[in-house]
Every structure is written in structure tokens, then in C-alpha cells.
Design a protein around this motif. Structure first.
Motif, PDB file in Angstrom:
ATOM      1  N   UNK A  91       0.842  -1.196   0.000  1.00  0.00           N
ATOM      2  CA  UNK A  91       0.000   0.000   0.000  1.00  0.00           C
ATOM      3  C   UNK A  91       0.878   1.246   0.000  1.00  0.00           C
ATOM      4  N   UNK A  92       0.406   2.275  -0.695  1.00  0.00           N
ATOM      5  CA  UNK A  92       1.108   3.556  -0.728  1.00  0.00           C
ATOM      6  C   UNK A  92       0.085   4.673  -0.597  1.00  0.00           C
ATOM      7  N   UNK A  93       0.512   5.782  -0.002  1.00  0.00           N
ATOM      8  CA  UNK A  93      -0.321   6.979   0.081  1.00  0.00           C
ATOM      9  C   UNK A  93       0.552   8.177  -0.250  1.00  0.00           C
ATOM     10  N   UNK A  94      -0.042   9.141  -0.957  1.00  0.00           N
ATOM     11  CA  UNK A  94       0.657  10.378  -1.309  1.00  0.00           C
ATOM     12  C   UNK A  94       0.045  11.494  -0.487  1.00  0.00           C
ATOM     13  N   UNK A  95       0.891  12.266   0.171  1.00  0.00           N
ATOM     14  CA  UNK A  95       0.408  13.405   0.955  1.00  0.00           C
ATOM     15  C   UNK A  95       0.844  14.697   0.276  1.00  0.00           C
ATOM     16  N   UNK A  96      -0.011  15.715   0.376  1.00  0.00           N
ATOM     17  CA  UNK A  96       0.171  16.948  -0.389  1.00  0.00           C
ATOM     18  C   UNK A  96      -0.120  18.200   0.428  1.00  0.00           C
ATOM     19  N   UNK A  97       0.634  18.699   1.317  1.00  0.00           N
ATOM     20  CA  UNK A  97       1.876  18.168   1.871  1.00  0.00           C
ATOM     21  C   UNK A  97       1.668  17.376   3.164  1.00  0.00           C
ATOM     22  N   UNK A  98       0.520  17.559   3.845  1.00  0.00           N
ATOM     23  CA  UNK A  98       0.292  16.844   5.109  1.00  0.00           C
ATOM     24  C   UNK A  98      -0.697  15.706   4.869  1.00  0.00           C
ATOM     25  N   UNK A  99      -0.738  14.733   5.772  1.00  0.00           N
ATOM     26  CA  UNK A  99      -1.673  13.616   5.617  1.00  0.00           C
ATOM     27  C   UNK A  99      -3.136  14.022   5.498  1.00  0.00           C
ATOM     28  N   UNK A 100      -3.505  15.143   6.067  1.00  0.00           N
ATOM     29  CA  UNK A 100      -4.913  15.552   6.008  1.00  0.00           C
ATOM     30  C   UNK A 100      -5.134  16.773   5.110  1.00  0.00           C
ATOM     31  N   UNK A 101      -4.172  17.066   4.229  1.00  0.00           N
ATOM     32  CA  UNK A 101      -4.289  18.236   3.355  1.00  0.00           C
ATOM     33  C   UNK A 101      -5.370  18.079   2.292  1.00  0.00           C
ATOM     34  N   UNK A 102      -5.476  16.891   1.701  1.00  0.00           N
ATOM     35  CA  UNK A 102      -6.410  16.665   0.605  1.00  0.00           C
ATOM     36  C   UNK A 102      -7.020  15.274   0.721  1.00  0.00           C
ATOM     37  N   UNK A 103      -8.268  15.163   0.319  1.00  0.00           N
ATOM     38  CA  UNK A 103      -8.960  13.878   0.366  1.00  0.00           C
ATOM     39  C   UNK A 103      -8.384  12.866  -0.610  1.00  0.00           C
ATOM     40  N   UNK A 105      -5.955  12.676  -4.718  1.00  0.00           N
ATOM     41  CA  UNK A 105      -5.128  13.422  -5.662  1.00  0.00           C
ATOM     42  C   UNK A 105      -5.969  14.288  -6.597  1.00  0.00           C
ATOM     43  N   UNK A 106      -7.223  13.897  -6.840  1.00  0.00           N
ATOM     44  CA  UNK A 106      -8.113  14.754  -7.638  1.00  0.00           C
ATOM     45  C   UNK A 106      -8.257  16.119  -6.966  1.00  0.00           C
ATOM     46  N   UNK A 107      -8.539  16.101  -5.673  1.00  0.00           N
ATOM     47  CA  UNK A 107      -8.708  17.352  -4.931  1.00  0.00           C
ATOM     48  C   UNK A 107      -7.403  18.135  -4.901  1.00  0.00           C
ATOM     49  N   UNK A 108      -6.272  17.444  -4.717  1.00  0.00           N
ATOM     50  CA  UNK A 108      -4.976  18.126  -4.689  1.00  0.00           C
ATOM     51  C   UNK A 108      -4.713  18.845  -6.011  1.00  0.00           C
ATOM     52  N   UNK A 109      -5.065  18.206  -7.124  1.00  0.00           N
ATOM     53  CA  UNK A 109      -4.891  18.846  -8.431  1.00  0.00           C
ATOM     54  C   UNK A 109      -5.848  20.031  -8.566  1.00  0.00           C
ATOM     55  N   UNK A 110      -7.102  19.843  -8.192  1.00  0.00           N
ATOM     56  CA  UNK A 110      -8.089  20.919  -8.301  1.00  0.00           C
ATOM     57  C   UNK A 110      -7.691  22.140  -7.488  1.00  0.00           C
ATOM     58  N   UNK A 111      -7.065  21.920  -6.331  1.00  0.00           N
ATOM     59  CA  UNK A 111      -6.697  23.028  -5.454  1.00  0.00           C
ATOM     60  C   UNK A 111      -5.284  23.555  -5.703  1.00  0.00           C
ATOM     61  N   UNK A 112      -4.603  23.008  -6.699  1.00  0.00           N
ATOM     62  CA  UNK A 112      -3.302  23.527  -7.088  1.00  0.00           C
ATOM     63  C   UNK A 112      -2.115  23.045  -6.275  1.00  0.00           C
TER      64      UNK A 112
END
Length: 176
Positions: A91-103, A105-112
Motif C-alpha cells: 500500500x502507498x499513500x501520497x500526501x500533499x503536503x500533510x496527511x490531512x491536506x487533501x482527500x 489526488x483529484x482534490x490536490x490537483x483541483x486546489x493547485x
């Protein structure tokens, strides 16, 4: 069955694996093999991003064994990223930048916080090395599995939407 339901089913099935105290890693977890694969992933991300990624392999007392840090300078969005690798089931998880920053990767892209190109680099590398990418929104649900993490008061989460209780994040990607 939709993708979220499949991922949750995978999390529950991995939770059933036998292991020492059934928390940090399952029986048969091959740390040297996992670390060698993670080193190759780090080399790949370093190459793909054109910048040295940091490799934290000194993780102890945790349900994950390694973290790859992609510095802000290497990303198109200028946001640091991290990839945590679980001791369970690749299993892998990507954080952007903190574990609770984005739900997810779709949201991370939408929010820049992440560009589509950087997302593709990460997802492709993880796929090529056999990792299953888990969206944080699923991991931040309250843990209801079979280990003592499910016992009320056993684990105190200090951040995220479920402060004070264990989550699936705790089970697979946190210090215990």
C-alpha cells in the motif's frame, strides 16, 4: 463494486493477516526486499522529477516502513509531496503536503497543490513497482478492524477529522 469499495475491502483483508501483535507488520513481511524496492522507487522518482528525493528509512514502531519526500523545488506546483509505503500489501499513500491536506489526488490537483503531470509521474512509478495507491479520504475513516487499535482509548490520533480515535491511516501509515 466501485473502486472505493474495492480498496476498503483490501484494507479489511490485510487487517486479517496474522502478525506479531498484529499491528506493525504481518508475518512474512520481508523488510530487506521491501526496502530494496522502495530504494528503486526513490531512484525512479528522483529521475522523473529531476531532483533528489529524500528517503526516510529510519521509521520505527510504525505500520509503514519508508517515506519518500519530494521537495517543493522539484514539483511544478511548488508544494512538497511525500509517499509513505505501508508494511502491508504494498500500500502507498501520497500526501500533499500533510496527511490531512487533501482527500485524494483529484482534490490536490483541483486546489493547485499538485499538477496533473506530477500526479502522473507519481502514479505511474507506484504502479510500475506494484504499489496500490490509497486515497487519504478512505484512510481517515474511523478504524473498525480486528486489532486492539479498535479498542476505545487505545490510540489517540492528534490530527485529522477523527482526533482521539484510530483510523485506517493509523493502521497502515502511522507510528503506533
Amino acid at each position: 463494486m466501485n473502486e472505493d469499495a474495492q480498496t476498503l475491502a483490501l484494507l479489511r483483508s490485510l487487517d486479517q493477516l496474522p502478525g506479531p501483535d498484529h499491528l506493525e507488520f504481518p508475518d512474512g513481511f520481508d523488510y530487506p526486499l521491501a526496502k530494496a524496492q522502495a530504494n528503486r522507487l526513490n531512484e525512479r522518482l528522483t529521475h522523473d522529477f529531476g531532483w533528489a528525493c529524500g528517503l526516510d528509512d529510519q521509521i520505527q514502531d510504525a505500520s509503514y516502513y519508508l517515506k519518500v519526500a519530494i521537495p517543493a523545488e522539484a514539483t511544478e506546483a511548488g508544494v512538497p509531496l511525500a509517499v509513505r509505503l505501508s508494511n502491508f500489501g504494498n500500500l502507498a499513500v501520497v500526501t500533499t503536503p500533510r496527511p490531512d491536506s487533501h482527500d485524494d489526488l483529484d482534490q490536490a490537483v483541483q486546489e493547485g497543490a499538485l499538477t496533473a503531470a506530477d500526479r502522473s509521474r507519481i502514479e505511474t512509478a507506484l504502479h510500475d513497482f506494484g504499489y496500490t495507491l490509497v486515497p487519504p479520504r478512505l484512510l481517515h475513516r474511523p478504524y473498525g478492524g480486528v486489532t486492539r487499535l479498535a479498542d476505545e482509548g487505545y490510540f489517540y490520533a492528534s490530527y485529522g477529522p477523527h482526533q482521539g480515535c484510530a483510523t485506517w491511516w493509523t493502521r497502515y501509515f502511522e507510528h503506533l
